[in-house]
Motif scaffolding. Structure first.
Motif, PDB file in Angstrom:
ATOM      1  N   TRP A   1     106.209  92.858  55.938  1.00  0.00           N
ATOM      2  CA  TRP A   1     105.159  93.603  56.617  1.00  0.00           C
ATOM      3  C   TRP A   1     103.801  93.120  56.157  1.00  0.00           C
ATOM      4  CZ3 TRP A   1     107.801  95.571  52.497  1.00  0.00           C
ATOM      5  CH2 TRP A   1     107.056  96.054  51.416  1.00  0.00           C
ATOM      6  N   ASP A   2     102.801  93.529  56.902  1.00  0.00           N
ATOM      7  CA  ASP A   2     101.424  93.181  56.591  1.00  0.00           C
ATOM      8  C   ASP A   2     100.581  94.432  56.834  1.00  0.00           C
ATOM      9  OD1 ASP A   2      99.153  91.635  56.034  1.00  0.00           O
ATOM     10  OD2 ASP A   2      98.828  91.206  58.152  1.00  0.00           O
ATOM     11  N   PHE A   3      99.648  94.668  55.943  1.00  0.00           N
ATOM     12  CA  PHE A   3      98.740  95.792  56.152  1.00  0.00           C
ATOM     13  C   PHE A   3      97.417  95.494  55.474  1.00  0.00           C
ATOM     14  CE2 PHE A   3     101.230  96.615  52.383  1.00  0.00           C
ATOM     15  CZ  PHE A   3     100.298  97.031  51.443  1.00  0.00           C
ATOM     16  N   ILE A   4      96.398  96.113  55.944  1.00  0.00           N
ATOM     17  CA  ILE A   4      95.060  95.950  55.383  1.00  0.00           C
ATOM     18  C   ILE A   4      94.656  97.299  54.807  1.00  0.00           C
ATOM     19  CG2 ILE A   4      92.640  95.486  55.909  1.00  0.00           C
ATOM     20  CD1 ILE A   4      93.684  93.655  58.181  1.00  0.00           C
TER      21      ILE A   4
ATOM     22  N   ALA B   1     101.779  84.653  61.682  1.00  0.00           N
ATOM     23  CA  ALA B   1     101.184  84.061  60.479  1.00  0.00           C
ATOM     24  C   ALA B   1     101.994  84.443  59.239  1.00  0.00           C
ATOM     25  CB  ALA B   1      99.735  84.507  60.334  1.00  0.00           C
ATOM     26  N   ILE B   2     102.491  85.663  59.211  1.00  0.00           N
ATOM     27  CA  ILE B   2     103.314  86.108  58.074  1.00  0.00           C
ATOM     28  C   ILE B   2     104.593  85.273  58.004  1.00  0.00           C
ATOM     29  CG2 ILE B   2     104.706  88.014  57.147  1.00  0.00           C
ATOM     30  CD1 ILE B   2     102.658  89.933  58.430  1.00  0.00           C
ATOM     31  N   PHE B   3     105.273  85.145  59.148  1.00  0.00           N
ATOM     32  CA  PHE B   3     106.509  84.371  59.177  1.00  0.00           C
ATOM     33  C   PHE B   3     106.252  82.917  58.818  1.00  0.00           C
ATOM     34  CE2 PHE B   3     107.880  87.669  62.499  1.00  0.00           C
ATOM     35  CZ  PHE B   3     108.434  88.482  61.530  1.00  0.00           C
ATOM     36  N   GLN B   4     105.111  82.375  59.240  1.00  0.00           N
ATOM     37  CA  GLN B   4     104.780  80.995  58.916  1.00  0.00           C
ATOM     38  C   GLN B   4     104.549  80.832  57.416  1.00  0.00           C
ATOM     39  OE1 GLN B   4     104.925  78.276  61.035  1.00  0.00           O
ATOM     40  NE2 GLN B   4     104.833  77.267  59.036  1.00  0.00           N
ATOM     41  N   THR B   5     103.920  81.825  56.793  1.00  0.00           N
ATOM     42  CA  THR B   5     103.700  81.788  55.342  1.00  0.00           C
ATOM     43  C   THR B   5     105.032  81.735  54.608  1.00  0.00           C
ATOM     44  OG1 THR B   5     101.615  82.971  55.540  1.00  0.00           O
ATOM     45  CG2 THR B   5     102.671  83.017  53.378  1.00  0.00           C
ATOM     46  N   PHE B   6     105.989  82.563  55.045  1.00  0.00           N
ATOM     47  CA  PHE B   6     107.325  82.525  54.439  1.00  0.00           C
ATOM     48  C   PHE B   6     107.993  81.181  54.693  1.00  0.00           C
ATOM     49  CE2 PHE B   6     107.054  87.230  54.452  1.00  0.00           C
ATOM     50  CZ  PHE B   6     107.418  87.449  53.141  1.00  0.00           C
TER      51      PHE B   6
ATOM     52  N   LYS C   1      98.108  95.172  68.284  1.00  0.00           N
ATOM     53  CA  LYS C   1      97.151  94.624  67.345  1.00  0.00           C
ATOM     54  C   LYS C   1      97.836  94.015  66.125  1.00  0.00           C
ATOM     55  CE  LYS C   1      93.125  97.428  68.243  1.00  0.00           C
ATOM     56  NZ  LYS C   1      92.116  98.268  67.668  1.00  0.00           N
ATOM     57  N   ILE C   2      98.893  94.639  65.651  1.00  0.00           N
ATOM     58  CA  ILE C   2      99.544  94.159  64.439  1.00  0.00           C
ATOM     59  C   ILE C   2     100.502  93.010  64.737  1.00  0.00           C
ATOM     60  CG2 ILE C   2     101.112  94.802  62.568  1.00  0.00           C
ATOM     61  CD1 ILE C   2      99.921  97.608  62.707  1.00  0.00           C
ATOM     62  N   ARG C   3     101.239  93.093  65.860  1.00  0.00           N
ATOM     63  CA  ARG C   3     102.280  92.119  66.173  1.00  0.00           C
ATOM     64  C   ARG C   3     101.793  90.667  66.103  1.00  0.00           C
ATOM     65  NH1 ARG C   3     107.393  92.260  68.438  1.00  0.00           N
ATOM     66  NH2 ARG C   3     107.258  94.512  68.560  1.00  0.00           N
ATOM     67  N   PRO C   4     100.606  90.316  66.621  1.00  0.00           N
ATOM     68  CA  PRO C   4     100.176  88.909  66.536  1.00  0.00           C
ATOM     69  C   PRO C   4     100.041  88.380  65.105  1.00  0.00           C
ATOM     70  CG  PRO C   4      98.852  90.097  68.149  1.00  0.00           C
ATOM     71  CD  PRO C   4      99.700  91.114  67.429  1.00  0.00           C
ATOM     72  N   ARG C   5      99.775  89.236  64.156  1.00  0.00           N
ATOM     73  CA  ARG C   5      99.633  88.785  62.764  1.00  0.00           C
ATOM     74  C   ARG C   5     100.980  88.373  62.158  1.00  0.00           C
ATOM     75  NH1 ARG C   5      96.016  93.589  61.174  1.00  0.00           N
ATOM     76  NH2 ARG C   5      97.800  94.162  59.949  1.00  0.00           N
ATOM     77  N   TYR C   6     102.076  88.859  62.740  1.00  0.00           N
ATOM     78  CA  TYR C   6     103.376  88.559  62.159  1.00  0.00           C
ATOM     79  C   TYR C   6     103.741  87.088  62.257  1.00  0.00           C
ATOM     80  CZ  TYR C   6     104.599  93.123  60.578  1.00  0.00           C
ATOM     81  OH  TYR C   6     104.629  94.288  59.864  1.00  0.00           O
TER      82      TYR C   6
END
Length: 185
Positions: A27-30, A8-13, A1-6
């Motif tokens: 990392w990303d967390f809600i 988007a995180i890497f793209q933001t960087f 569940k978390i891995r696909p969000r990364y």
């Protein structure tokens, strides 16, 4: 569940000029959803509106002090106490343990009735001759402040210039009477 969000995180960087291989840690967390953040306040609001009755008919207020023309441009200032919905334990007293009352099953806030709170209301002279109903501004005082701050020069000037009635009260958890609990916490 978390891995696909990364991705988007890497793209933001990457959009900021930081390559994925240059990252040491990311990392990303809600912490909470919008719905969970609003749940308590919406539940309390709905209960309070139902309890207040049509146009606040179930609530009362007492004016203890009235000042006429305390300052140029102000018609009257009223000080007193009013009913407010109570969602705190221990009758809302300013003491430890006066925390939010919750339903043991749903964890929703539970209305405990009403309690009396101080208020200060200031009515500008322009309200007497206004062609339309005058808006009301609810003033939130500063940290550890009181309802009386509503009569400060800047708020008074706003009431006169914008032709708004202003009302202030002691915001629980943030007002001067809360200071002992804040210090203990």
């Amino acid at each position: 569940k978390i891995r696909p969000r990364y991705e988007a995180i890497f793209q933001t960087f990457a959009d900021e000029g930081i390559a994925k291989e240059d990252l040491v840690l990311a990392w990303d967390f809600i912490t909470a959803s919008d719905a969970s953040m609003r749940r308590d306040v919406l539940s309390a609001r709905d209960q309070a509106i139902a309890m207040m009755g049509n146009a606040g008919s179930n609530l009362t207020f007492d004016v203890e002090k009235t000042r006429s023309n305390p300052n140029e441009g102000i018609w009257k200032t009223f000080e007193g106490e009013m009913d407010a919905p109570l969602f705190l334990l221990k009758n809302g007293e300013y003491r430890l343990g006066a925390i939010l009352a919750r339903d043991p099953d749903t964890r929703d806030p539970i209305l405990q009735g009403t309690y009396r709170i101080p208020f200060v209301a200031m009515i500008p002279e322009c309200a007497l001759s206004a062609e339309h109903p005058v808006p009301i501004m609810v003033y939130g005082h500063g940290l550890m402040g009181t309802a009386g701050q509503v009569t400060s020069s800047s708020i008074r000037a706003t009431a006169i210039e914008a032709c708004v009635a202003v009302i202030g009260t002691d915001w629980r958890g943030m007002s001067q009477p809360d200071l002992p609990n804040v210090a203990r916490a």
